[in-house]
Design an enzyme around this catalytic site. Structure first.
Site, PDB file in Angstrom:
ATOM      1  N   GLU A   1      -1.807   4.071 -19.255  1.00  0.00           N
ATOM      2  CA  GLU A   1      -0.960   3.144 -20.231  1.00  0.00           C
ATOM      3  C   GLU A   1      -1.726   2.998 -21.599  1.00  0.00           C
ATOM      4  OE1 GLU A   1       0.277   1.830 -16.317  1.00  0.00           O
ATOM      5  OE2 GLU A   1      -1.667   2.248 -17.224  1.00  0.00           O
TER       6      GLU A   1
ATOM      7  N   PHE B   1       2.901 -10.968  -7.168  1.00  0.00           N
ATOM      8  CA  PHE B   1       2.544  -9.486  -7.382  1.00  0.00           C
ATOM      9  C   PHE B   1       2.319  -8.972  -8.602  1.00  0.00           C
ATOM     10  CE2 PHE B   1       3.393  -4.844  -6.598  1.00  0.00           C
ATOM     11  CZ  PHE B   1       2.160  -4.461  -6.101  1.00  0.00           C
ATOM     12  N   GLN B   2       1.397  -8.455  -9.164  1.00  0.00           N
ATOM     13  CA  GLN B   2       1.300  -7.756 -10.438  1.00  0.00           C
ATOM     14  C   GLN B   2       1.902  -8.748 -11.780  1.00  0.00           C
ATOM     15  OE1 GLN B   2       3.285  -3.751 -10.475  1.00  0.00           O
ATOM     16  NE2 GLN B   2       1.550  -2.853  -9.746  1.00  0.00           N
TER      17      GLN B   2
ATOM     18  N   LYS C   1      11.670  -9.433 -15.136  1.00  0.00           N
ATOM     19  CA  LYS C   1      12.747  -8.426 -14.385  1.00  0.00           C
ATOM     20  C   LYS C   1      13.874  -8.966 -14.492  1.00  0.00           C
ATOM     21  CE  LYS C   1      12.943  -5.093 -10.690  1.00  0.00           C
ATOM     22  NZ  LYS C   1      12.180  -4.681  -9.487  1.00  0.00           N
TER      23      LYS C   1
ATOM     24  N   MET D   1     -23.832   9.491 -31.068  1.00  0.00           N
ATOM     25  CA  MET D   1     -24.114   8.324 -31.937  1.00  0.00           C
ATOM     26  C   MET D   1     -24.994   7.297 -31.388  1.00  0.00           C
ATOM     27  SD  MET D   1     -23.537   7.415 -35.156  1.00  0.00           S
ATOM     28  CE  MET D   1     -21.988   8.336 -35.638  1.00  0.00           C
TER      29      MET D   1
END
Length: 600
Positions: A62, A124-125, A174, A496
């Protein structure tokens, strides 16, 4: 504010929430979504399957979806679009969202959420996406009513692209996606938003004050940033016209490269921590400074109490909160960079006060003395490839090819060498992570650029450490046959970090060596691409030419000097006149210590 589409019998036309979202995206001109599916957003993915207007690009992470949308947006000027699921899908996107916020990139990110009745139940999630992303976005929404859905999507695009651009999150439960929802068209562009109305037109009184200061200046400079890029190609054209009209020197920030042509004789290079000797000393010694679309970032200003002492400062910016935030200015101008530049050109022509041409000529003589130091000079000798030489040859050979070229970078030494040695004559050709400095940005950003410009040459200039942050996106390149080129400056160190450890921490190289690196040639082949390697200077040009001639994803592993440092360098917290110069750069008009520190 919105018009509901109706049947002939006047009943509202409704569809599923997911279908409303896609219709709104289509009406907003979205052609591509970068995303990754999950349970909470499956209704949107089902709707995507049943239409052909919007293309979906399946990334492998993502974070990469957001960076890809950033590359797409930065190279086109359009709003990038992202789709991720709830919980870890949304939290994985946070780094990209903050990156876009810091660099003012317009994005709309759709995140899935658990059904409204489960919010707050640790389902959940589930994650508090709006809470988590509030400081990482320009604005965010949690949609709890189906009637609000279309309006929110349209409004999100308005917020993302208007004023100072930035990322906007829409959190979508949802059940809102499954339930029926009315569709509402976007309000006409001529209809102002009820609450968000950023000022685009500048105040002409302020513009005239700025012009009067500039006309009276003896040692002026124009300092242009990413705001000029964001204002569209016309802003860059007007910037060039204004600089030519005035005869002033022009410097760009890291994010502003390409806003003014790098080959123009009035361009004095990038300024800031790894900017040129002449740009930094011009900023330090000027008497009037015009900041056009930059935010006085700490990597540009250095030590604030010593930043451009004694100069009058004009700050033109679309974001009023940026003015007087870091540096107190004498003349603020709020507005769109293109409109400000057009107004300044007009005011300059109308103001009959003569310029002090003799003083300006004297200023240019001083600048040419500083420029003569040739602070980016390096010596390529022997078999070991200098990273500066690798970037310069890449630039020269791509110019020979005549192809439209877009460059992205990861973050580190290679990023600064790319900024120093790869010239940009046009805006929107340079995509890099400036404000957040996000390793792993370059490969997915290049992917987004290639989607937007399928026939162009897109190259990610990378480091061997940074490229591994999102190397899985090589699979996305293979799936969509995107011929992105990855040009790795491989010094086997987090370069760096190693440089700072050498210069500022007594050479104690703590955890900066990249042990157990992969074989990048085999890695490229395992991802259905082409792997190339150059281990000495004699091979470099042939590898670059083969890379450019290959119509497939390529990883070119360029073995460069392991201990090369990136100069000039202003140490963190130092002033512009306290640059550390590279080997062989001691001495000069300003005087330099044995360690290479400039004294002005």
């Amino acid at each position: 504010m919105s018009a509901t589409i109706q049947h002939a019998d006047s009943t509202p036309l409704t569809m599923s929430g997911a279908e409303v979202v896609l219709r709104a995206l289509k009406d907003q001109g979205v052609e591509v979504i970068f995303g990754y599916p999950g349970g909470a957003v499956l209704p949107i993915y089902d709707a995507i399957f049943q239409q052909n207007a919007i293309r979906h690009i399946l990334v492998r992470h993502e974070q990469a979806a957001v960076h890809a949308a950033e590359g797409y947006a930065r190279s086109t000027g359009k709003v990038g679009c992202v789709l991720v699921t709830s919980g870890p899908g949304a939290t994985n996107a946070v780094t990209g969202l903050l990156d876009a916020l810091m660099d003012s990139i317009p994005l709309v990110c759709l995140t899935g959420q658990v059904p409204t009745h489960l919010i707050g139940n640790d389902a959940f999630q589930e994650a508090d996406t709006t809470g988590i992303t509030r400081p990482a976005t320009k604005h965010n929404y949690l949609v709890k009513r189906s009637d609000d859905l279309a309006r929110v999507v349209h409004e999100a695009f308005h917020v993302a692209r208007s004023g100072r651009p930035g990322p906007v999150v829409i959190d979508l439960p949802k059940d809102i996606l499954i339930n029926k929802a009315p569709y509402a068209e976007a309000p006409p562009a001529s209809q102002p938003h009820r609450s968000y109305r950023p000022q685009a037109e500048p105040d002409m009184g302020q513009v005239r004050k700025a012009v009067a200061l500039l006309k009276a200046s003896k040692k002026p400079v124009v300092y242009a940033g990413g705001g000029v890029i964001n204002a569209g190609p016309e802003a860059s054209r007007l910037l060039t016209e204004f600089v030519h009209m005035t005869g002033f020197p022009c410097t760009n920030t890291l994010m502003g490269l390409g806003a003014f042509p790098s080959q123009d004789k009035q361009f004095i290079g990038m300024l800031g921590m790894h900017g040129t000797y002449e740009a930094n000393l011009v900023m330090h010694g000027c008497d009037v400074m015009l900041n056009m679309g930059a935010r006085f970032d700490d990597r540009v200003t250095g030590k604030l109490s010593h930043f451009s002492p004694g100069s009058k400062k004009i700050h033109a910016d679309i974001d009023p909160s940026s003015i007087n935030k870091n540096v107190k200015v004498d003349v603020p101008i709020v507005g769109d960079a293109a409109r400000i530049l057009a107004a300044m050109i007009q005011a300059w022509k109308e103001d009959t006060t003569p310029q002090d041409r003799e003083a300006l000529a004297s200023w240019w003589r001083q600048i040419e003395e500083w420029r003569a130091k040739d602070c980016l000079r390096y010596v390529q000798q022997g078999k070991i490839i200098k990273p500066q030489h690798a970037v310069k040859r890449l630039y020269e050979i791509t110019r020979e090819s005549g192809r439209e070229t877009y460059i992205t970078t990861e973050v580190g030494q290679h990023q600064m060498w790319a900024a120093q040695y790869f010239g940009f004559e046009k805006p929107n050709r340079w995509m890099t992570s400036g404000g957040l400095g996000t390793m792993g940005y370059g490969l997915p950003a290049a992917m987004g650029v290639q989607i937007a410009h399928p026939d162009a040459l897109v190259i990610d200039i990378a480091g061997e450490a940074s490229i591994l942050m999102n190397i899985q996106e090589m699979a996305t390149l293979a799936q969509y046959r995107l011929p992105v080129k990855v040009f790795i400056l491989n010094n086997e160190y987090m370069g760096m970090v190693r440089q700072w450890q050498e210069l500022l921490h007594g050479g104690r190289y703590s955890e900066s060596y990249s042990a157990a690196l992969p074989d990048f040639v085999k890695l490229a082949e395992s991802f259905h691409g082409v792997g190339l390697r150059a281990t000495n200077a004699d091979q470099l040009d042939d590898v670059i030419r083969e890379m450019l001639a290959t119509d497939r994803p390529v990883i070119a592993d360029i073995a460069v000097a392991k201990d090369e440092n990136c100069f000039p360098m202003i140490p963190s917290g130092a002033a512009h006149n306290e640059m550390i110069l590279g080997p062989g750069q001691e001495g000069g008009v300003a005087g330099v210590t044995d360690e290479g520190k400039v004294l002005v």
